[in-house]
Design a protein around this motif. Structure first.
Motif, PDB file in Angstrom:
ATOM      1  N   MET A   1      54.619  45.358  44.742  1.00 51.95           N
ATOM      2  CA  MET A   1      53.174  45.254  43.881  1.00 51.95           C
ATOM      3  C   MET A   1      52.909  45.112  42.487  1.00 51.95           C
ATOM      4  SD  MET A   1      50.739  45.641  46.796  1.00 51.95           S
ATOM      5  CE  MET A   1      49.471  45.992  46.371  1.00 51.95           C
ATOM      6  N   THR A   2      53.777  45.698  41.824  1.00 50.92           N
ATOM      7  CA  THR A   2      54.022  46.135  40.283  1.00 50.92           C
ATOM      8  C   THR A   2      53.532  44.868  39.370  1.00 50.92           C
ATOM      9  OG1 THR A   2      54.544  47.968  40.639  1.00 50.92           O
ATOM     10  CG2 THR A   2      54.686  47.573  38.127  1.00 50.92           C
ATOM     11  N   GLY A   3      54.829  44.145  40.030  1.00 54.90           N
ATOM     12  CA  GLY A   3      54.684  42.304  40.143  1.00 54.90           C
ATOM     13  C   GLY A   3      53.930  41.659  40.161  1.00 54.90           C
ATOM     14  N   ALA A   4      52.740  41.836  41.390  1.00 53.98           N
ATOM     15  CA  ALA A   4      52.241  41.158  41.593  1.00 53.98           C
ATOM     16  C   ALA A   4      50.727  41.850  40.708  1.00 53.98           C
ATOM     17  CB  ALA A   4      51.488  41.423  43.561  1.00 53.98           C
ATOM     18  N   LYS A   5      50.707  42.439  39.955  1.00 51.13           N
ATOM     19  CA  LYS A   5      49.797  42.702  39.029  1.00 51.13           C
ATOM     20  C   LYS A   5      48.644  41.871  38.533  1.00 51.13           C
ATOM     21  CE  LYS A   5      47.799  45.263  35.541  1.00 51.13           C
ATOM     22  NZ  LYS A   5      48.370  47.322  34.253  1.00 51.13           N
ATOM     23  N   GLY A   6      47.630  41.316  39.034  1.00 54.31           N
ATOM     24  CA  GLY A   6      46.526  40.791  38.850  1.00 54.31           C
ATOM     25  C   GLY A   6      46.351  39.849  39.599  1.00 54.31           C
ATOM     26  N   MET A   7      47.072  39.369  40.553  1.00 54.53           N
ATOM     27  CA  MET A   7      47.206  38.372  41.628  1.00 54.53           C
ATOM     28  C   MET A   7      46.185  38.903  42.519  1.00 54.53           C
ATOM     29  SD  MET A   7      50.701  37.774  41.998  1.00 54.53           S
ATOM     30  CE  MET A   7      50.669  36.324  43.220  1.00 54.53           C
ATOM     31  N   LEU A   8      45.772  37.908  43.049  1.00 54.76           N
ATOM     32  CA  LEU A   8      44.514  38.456  44.359  1.00 54.76           C
ATOM     33  C   LEU A   8      44.541  38.669  44.785  1.00 54.76           C
ATOM     34  CD1 LEU A   8      41.883  35.899  42.993  1.00 54.76           C
ATOM     35  CD2 LEU A   8      42.030  37.823  41.640  1.00 54.76           C
ATOM     36  N   VAL A   9      43.768  39.631  45.762  1.00 54.32           N
ATOM     37  CA  VAL A   9      43.963  39.548  47.680  1.00 54.32           C
ATOM     38  C   VAL A   9      43.847  39.242  48.428  1.00 54.32           C
ATOM     39  CG1 VAL A   9      43.484  41.609  49.335  1.00 54.32           C
ATOM     40  CG2 VAL A   9      44.141  42.554  46.785  1.00 54.32           C
ATOM     41  N   GLU A  10      44.375  38.616  49.477  1.00 58.41           N
ATOM     42  CA  GLU A  10      44.476  37.593  50.451  1.00 58.41           C
ATOM     43  C   GLU A  10      43.708  38.458  51.881  1.00 58.41           C
ATOM     44  OE1 GLU A  10      46.755  34.154  50.371  1.00 58.41           O
ATOM     45  OE2 GLU A  10      47.565  34.595  48.261  1.00 58.41           O
ATOM     46  N   THR A  11      44.263  39.375  52.040  1.00 59.29           N
ATOM     47  CA  THR A  11      43.820  40.090  53.447  1.00 59.29           C
ATOM     48  C   THR A  11      43.196  39.398  54.205  1.00 59.29           C
ATOM     49  OG1 THR A  11      45.738  42.047  52.718  1.00 59.29           O
ATOM     50  CG2 THR A  11      44.202  42.009  54.970  1.00 59.29           C
ATOM     51  N   PRO A  12      42.977  38.743  55.277  1.00 55.10           N
ATOM     52  CA  PRO A  12      44.055  38.552  55.993  1.00 55.10           C
ATOM     53  C   PRO A  12      44.849  36.879  55.998  1.00 55.10           C
ATOM     54  CG  PRO A  12      42.465  38.279  57.351  1.00 55.10           C
ATOM     55  CD  PRO A  12      41.383  39.058  56.179  1.00 55.10           C
ATOM     56  N   ALA A  13      46.326  36.887  54.833  1.00 53.83           N
ATOM     57  CA  ALA A  13      46.313  35.880  55.108  1.00 53.83           C
ATOM     58  C   ALA A  13      47.474  34.971  56.074  1.00 53.83           C
ATOM     59  CB  ALA A  13      47.616  36.218  54.237  1.00 53.83           C
ATOM     60  N   VAL A  14      47.182  33.728  55.859  1.00 50.73           N
ATOM     61  CA  VAL A  14      48.331  33.351  57.013  1.00 50.73           C
ATOM     62  C   VAL A  14      49.420  32.448  56.438  1.00 50.73           C
ATOM     63  CG1 VAL A  14      48.047  30.902  58.313  1.00 50.73           C
ATOM     64  CG2 VAL A  14      46.120  32.339  58.144  1.00 50.73           C
ATOM     65  N   ARG A  15      50.655  32.705  57.012  1.00 52.36           N
ATOM     66  CA  ARG A  15      51.450  32.454  56.278  1.00 52.36           C
ATOM     67  C   ARG A  15      52.567  31.089  57.830  1.00 52.36           C
ATOM     68  NH1 ARG A  15      49.275  32.882  52.657  1.00 52.36           N
ATOM     69  NH2 ARG A  15      49.793  34.296  50.836  1.00 52.36           N
ATOM     70  N   PRO A  16      53.384  30.137  57.189  1.00 54.35           N
ATOM     71  CA  PRO A  16      54.349  29.686  58.085  1.00 54.35           C
ATOM     72  C   PRO A  16      55.192  30.765  59.197  1.00 54.35           C
ATOM     73  CG  PRO A  16      54.670  28.582  55.752  1.00 54.35           C
ATOM     74  CD  PRO A  16      53.490  30.182  55.557  1.00 54.35           C
TER      75      PRO A  16
END
Length: 266
Positions: A251-266
């Motif tokens: 989460m520290t490395g993802a700082k500033g990226m946007l929350v997508e919950t609930p995401a979909v992934r392959p």
């Protein structure tokens, strides 16, 4: 230290090592901020459309169930989450974007699922929900959705630093019979194909999420366990502090990226 391998089939990392001939001696270098990409960016247009459309996103079924659980009274005092926190759209806005957070009573960081259970036990005086149970995933997805579109803002509490460092060490530690680390795949080889799928970077922007491979909702801890089995290492049990520390680092490395919950992934 390499953890003992379970009896498991060769997983994704094995295919990566053998099928693609990846060197295990590549320098581990995380992508710079300018090159950070959510797993969403690596999906097909059809999967992206599924995530973006709430009517088509399967994860919204868990969100709806979580909304019901939010107002369900439980325990001897007959209290609901809403009795303390009110309207989740207001009180929970931005909450998922800053977890894991340091919890004074536990003297350690807790993730969002852990915080839900601590509230249940202390405030509602009822039993903790099992990890990966539909109810816990539903509440986490409902709370997480209140932060959707908001930037990830990792907690800056100085007491978290030793745990964050432990998470980084685990991320870079080679494990299992294949002697792979998280960084070998997600830093060194992101963007390359593993079978029909593209290897994403390790940004936990959408958990809990609906994974098409699982045909189910799952937590980040479930994904960690899948990866450990893939490199033929013994996974930690659900709720292990190692997973919380690893999430804190990611989460520290993802700082500033946007929350997508609930995401979909392959």
């Amino acid at each position: 230290m390499i953890r003992s391998p379970p009896r498991a089939r060769w997983g994704a990392a094995a295919v990566l090592a053998l099928g693609l001939g990846v060197s295990l001696a590549i320098a581990q270098t995380a992508p710079p901020a300018s090159e950070r990409k959510s797993g969403f960016a690596f999906m097909s247009p059809e999967s992206q459309a599924m995530q973006m459309d709430d009517a088509a996103n399967p994860g919204m079924l868990w969100v709806a169930e979580g909304e019901t659980l939010w107002t369900t009274k439980v325990g001897p005092d007959n209290r609901s989450c809403a009795d303390c926190h009110g309207d989740a759209a207001v009180s929970m806005k931005g909450v998922a974007a800053r977890y894991p957070a340091y919890f004074e009573e536990e003297h350690r960081p807790v993730d969002l699922q852990g915080r839900i259970n601590l509230c249940r036990q202390a405030r509602q005086k009822t039993a903790a929900l099992p990890y990966e149970s539909r109810e816990l995933l539903a509440l986490a997805a409902f709370i997480g959705k209140q932060s959707r579109g908001m930037p990830i803002t990792p907690a800056t509490d100085a007491r978290l630093e030793p745990f964050r460092a432990q998470g980084q060490a685990l991320y870079e530690q080679r494990q299992g019979q294949l002697n792979f680390s998280c960084a070998n795949c997600h830093d060194d080889n992101w963007g390359r194909r593993l079978g029909s799928s593209v290897i994403p970077q390790a940004h936990p922007t959408g958990y809990p999420l609906y994974r098409l491979e699982w045909q189910d909702m799952g937590s980040l801890q479930r994904r960690f366990r899948n990866c450990m089995v893939g490199v033929r290492a013994e996974p930690y049990p659900y709720g292990a502090p190692e997973y919380i520390n690893l999430e804190l680092f990611l989460m520290t490395g993802a700082k500033g990226m946007l929350v997508e919950t609930p995401a979909v992934r392959p």
